[in-house]
Scaffold this active site. Structure first.
Site, PDB file in Angstrom:
ATOM      1  CG  ASP A   1      -2.781   2.271   5.065  1.00 50.11           C
ATOM      2  OD1 ASP A   1      -4.095   2.415   4.786  1.00 50.11           O
ATOM      3  OD2 ASP A   1      -2.653   1.353   5.941  1.00 50.11           O
TER       4      ASP A   1
ATOM      5  CG  ASP B   1       0.003   0.252   2.527  1.00 47.94           C
ATOM      6  OD1 ASP B   1       0.986   0.301   2.500  1.00 47.94           O
ATOM      7  OD2 ASP B   1      -0.472   0.574   3.386  1.00 47.94           O
TER       8      ASP B   1
ATOM      9  CG  ASP C   1       1.536   2.976   4.805  1.00 51.47           C
ATOM     10  OD1 ASP C   1       0.794   2.332   5.312  1.00 51.47           O
ATOM     11  OD2 ASP C   1       2.738   2.484   4.059  1.00 51.47           O
TER      12      ASP C   1
HETATM   13  P1  UTP Z   1       2.539  -0.870   7.021  1.00 48.82           P
HETATM   14  O1  UTP Z   1       1.786  -2.290   6.931  1.00 48.82           O
HETATM   15  O2  UTP Z   1       1.816  -0.422   5.521  1.00 48.82           O
HETATM   16  O3  UTP Z   1       3.806  -1.439   6.259  1.00 48.82           O
HETATM   17  O4  UTP Z   1       2.574  -0.157   8.044  1.00 48.82           O
HETATM   18  P2  UTP Z   1       5.183  -1.749   5.359  1.00 48.82           P
HETATM   19  O5  UTP Z   1       6.005  -1.484   6.054  1.00 48.82           O
HETATM   20  O6  UTP Z   1       4.579   0.218   4.970  1.00 48.82           O
HETATM   21  O7  UTP Z   1       5.313  -2.337   4.161  1.00 48.82           O
HETATM   22  P3  UTP Z   1       4.373  -2.620   2.743  1.00 48.82           P
HETATM   23  O8  UTP Z   1       5.310  -2.467   2.150  1.00 48.82           O
HETATM   24  O9  UTP Z   1       3.105  -1.818   3.026  1.00 48.82           O
HETATM   25  O10 UTP Z   1       3.764  -3.506   3.324  1.00 48.82           O
HETATM   26  C1  UTP Z   1       3.820   1.047   7.875  1.00 48.82           C
HETATM   27  C2  UTP Z   1       3.816   1.041   8.940  1.00 48.82           C
HETATM   28  O11 UTP Z   1       2.665   1.388  10.041  1.00 48.82           O
HETATM   29  C3  UTP Z   1       2.482   1.183  11.037  1.00 48.82           C
HETATM   30  C4  UTP Z   1       2.972  -0.167  10.960  1.00 48.82           C
HETATM   31  O12 UTP Z   1       3.539  -1.096  12.181  1.00 48.82           O
HETATM   32  C5  UTP Z   1       4.388  -0.410  10.693  1.00 48.82           C
HETATM   33  O13 UTP Z   1       5.454   0.195  10.607  1.00 48.82           O
HETATM   34  N1  UTP Z   1       0.719   1.420  11.799  1.00 48.82           N
HETATM   35  C6  UTP Z   1       0.083   0.652  10.588  1.00 48.82           C
HETATM   36  C7  UTP Z   1       0.686   1.294  12.650  1.00 48.82           C
HETATM   37  O14 UTP Z   1       1.723   1.271  14.201  1.00 48.82           O
HETATM   38  N2  UTP Z   1      -0.148   1.565  13.056  1.00 48.82           N
HETATM   39  C8  UTP Z   1      -1.842   0.984  11.745  1.00 48.82           C
HETATM   40  O15 UTP Z   1      -2.700   1.202  13.113  1.00 48.82           O
HETATM   41  C9  UTP Z   1      -1.028   0.799  10.724  1.00 48.82           C
HETATM   42 MG    MG Z   2       3.118   0.851   3.695  1.00 52.20          MG
END
Ligand code: UTP
Ligand code: MG
Length: 461
Positions: free
Chosen positions: A385, A295, A297
């Site tokens: 997100d 995704d 973020d």
């Molecule tokens: P992600 O699941 O998007 O992981 O969460 P990522 O590292 O970007 O990997 P991919 O490539 O998308 O799979 C990003 C960060 O946000 C934190 C997660 O712990 C992760 O470190 N996070 C996510 C939170 O702290 N709280 C949440 O509710 C969601």
């Molecule tokens: Mg991510």
């Protein structure tokens, strides 16, 4: 995939040679072939185009010229049987590799040397996932840590003894590494890869909105395929899962860095439309320099306290009016400083956030994404997100949402055990003085912890 223990090899010097199809071939002595089986046609096209745009030579057919066969999700024995049927023999200068070699090479912009850890790291990740599916958090974490340590090694492992000096390699992980060193494969990993429950759980939990519990309940009801799930009358999908199945083709494909940049422009436009003083930052894997993500973020910074509450619903409205919103799940803020610090770490934080699926116009993507030529739509569904913390919580939220999850876990553990401080996405709290430590940047947080600043790209492991 774990059936060949290749010795470490010297890196070949890239050669600038002839041009091939879409781009200039920079690495003429590396010829990649991607195995479509289990990877899927569209992902294969996407990865092939991406590699070509970076100067790699990708052969569509498995000819004798191929040097690097890349496969994803295939059990070793099946893969070798298939390769043999195609007349592809194991030879000195041929590598049969997992996709981790490929993604690392894409990240590096050149073919990275083939190392044993490419096999071992993946093997440990399979075991971690298997533990996660069966609810065994402890062993899951142990395998993840071990995989992560191997991934972060600056140089290839030369001999088994070297692993004894590595931190975070528990007995089980060591045993797997040993087996792969000695036999070239791990019977335990093979077993998992061929296990029906593991395969089904992996398939089901790849759907947005389907967690291990739901995947397991479907498995125990005898369901094995998406079709069976979708035609089972007693199964009621929730809104998230419905969207997950509807856009599965698109959102199960990785999001590229180019797509993430295109999305940043869209998100910025909407955010500034709503609040001209707000700013948008990329978090997650892309902030850590990753080339792909599941995704994208984003974290939004509003200048005045209180402005964060209104921004996400307004951005969602903006996306709706632009007809690019496919799914949204908005979660209002439940943040309350008087409830903190929380001594039990919670994965979810209390900030205002939304989980979206948006349309990304294919024209907005660059040449790398010229895939699925036959696709009838001119957009791709992408998971996004958005997080909008209060401005005085921004630094903690940015640190938390940058990840990686393992890095965050270890940093929190370090803060607690070595510094007597509680760190989460909201605060840093000093247990000795019973005080919240203020921070307006990530640098402030690292300084409070007595650590040198760790750059986002250093937080992958
Ligand atoms: P992600 O699941 O998007 O992981 O969460 P990522 O590292 O970007 O990997 P991919 O490539 O998308 O799979 C990003 C960060 O946000 C934190 C997660 O712990 C992760 O470190 N996070 C996510 C939170 O702290 N709280 C949440 O509710 C969601
Ligand atoms: Mg991510």
């Amino acid at each position: 995939m774990f059936s060949t223990a290749l010795p470490t090899r010297k890196r070949r010097r890239p050669e600038v040679t002839f041009t091939q199809g879409r781009g200039e071939v920079k690495f003429g002595d590396v010829k990649v072939y991607l195995v479509e089986r289990r990877m899927g046609k569209s992902r294969r096209n996407f990865l092939s185009n991406l590699a070509r745009s970076k100067g790699f030579c990708v052969d569509d057919a498995l000819s004798g010229n191929v040097t690097h066969v890349v496969s994803e999700g295939n059990a070793a024995q099946e893969l070798w049987n298939w390769l043999e049927e195609q007349g592809f023999g194991e030879m000195q200068d041929k590598h049969v590799l997992n996709v981790s070699w490929f993604t690392e090479s894409m990240s590096a912009g050149r073919p990275v040397p083939v190392e044993l850890r490419h096999y071992i790291q993946d093997a440990l990740e399979v075991l971690a996932e298997n533990m996660e599916f069966s609810g065994n958090q402890g062993p899951c974490l142990a395998f993840r840590r071990a995989a992560s340590v191997l991934k972060s090694l600056p140089a290839a492992l030369q001999c088994l003894e070297e692993t004894h000096r590595l931190p975070c390699l528990g007995e089980h992980s060591k045993a797997i590494v040993e087996e792969i060193f000695e036999c070239g494969s791990s019977s335990r990993v093979e077993e998992v890869l061929n296990d029906e429950k593991y395969r089904t759980m992996k398939l089901f939990s790849s759907v947005f909105g389907v967690g291990p519990k739901t995947a397991e309940s479907w498995y125990y009801r005898g369901l094995r395929t998406f079709e069976q799930v979708l035609t089972e009358p007693s199964i009621r999908l929730n809104r998230m899962q419905t969207a997950g199945f509807l856009f599965y083709e698109d959102i199960s494909k990785p999001v590229s860095r180019t797509e993430a940049s295109a999305l940043k422009i869209i998100v910025e436009e909407a955010v500034i439309y709503v609040n001209p003083h707000a700013t948008v930052n990329v978090a997650g894997g892309f902030r850590r320099g990753k080339e792909f993500g599941h995704d994208v973020d984003f974290i939004i910074k509003t200048p005045e306290p209180g402005q964060e509450d209104a921004i996400l619903p307004a951005v969602i409205e903006r996306f709706k009016s632009q007809n690019i919103l496919l799914y949204s799940d908005f979660q209002e803020s439940t943040f309350d400083l008087s409830q903190l610090p929380n001594h039990r770490f919670e994965a979810m934080d209390h900030f205002s956030k939304c989980f979206l699926i948006v349309k990304l116009k294919r024209e907005q993507e660059n040449r790398e994404r010229e895939t699925d030529k036959g696709a009838s739509r001119d957009w791709k569904a992408v998971r996004v997100d958005l997080l909008a913390p209060p401005v005085e919580r921004y630094a903690y939220a940015l640190l938390g949402w940058t990840g990686s999850t393992l890095f965050e876990r270890d940093l929190r553990r370090f803060a607690r055990l070595e510094r007597g401080k509680l760190l989460d996405n909201h605060v840093l709290y000093d247990k000795a003085t019973k005080a919240f430590l203020p921070a307006s940047t990530e640098e402030d947080i690292f300084a409070h912890l007595g650590l040198e600043f760790i750059e986002p790209w250093q937080r992958n492991a």
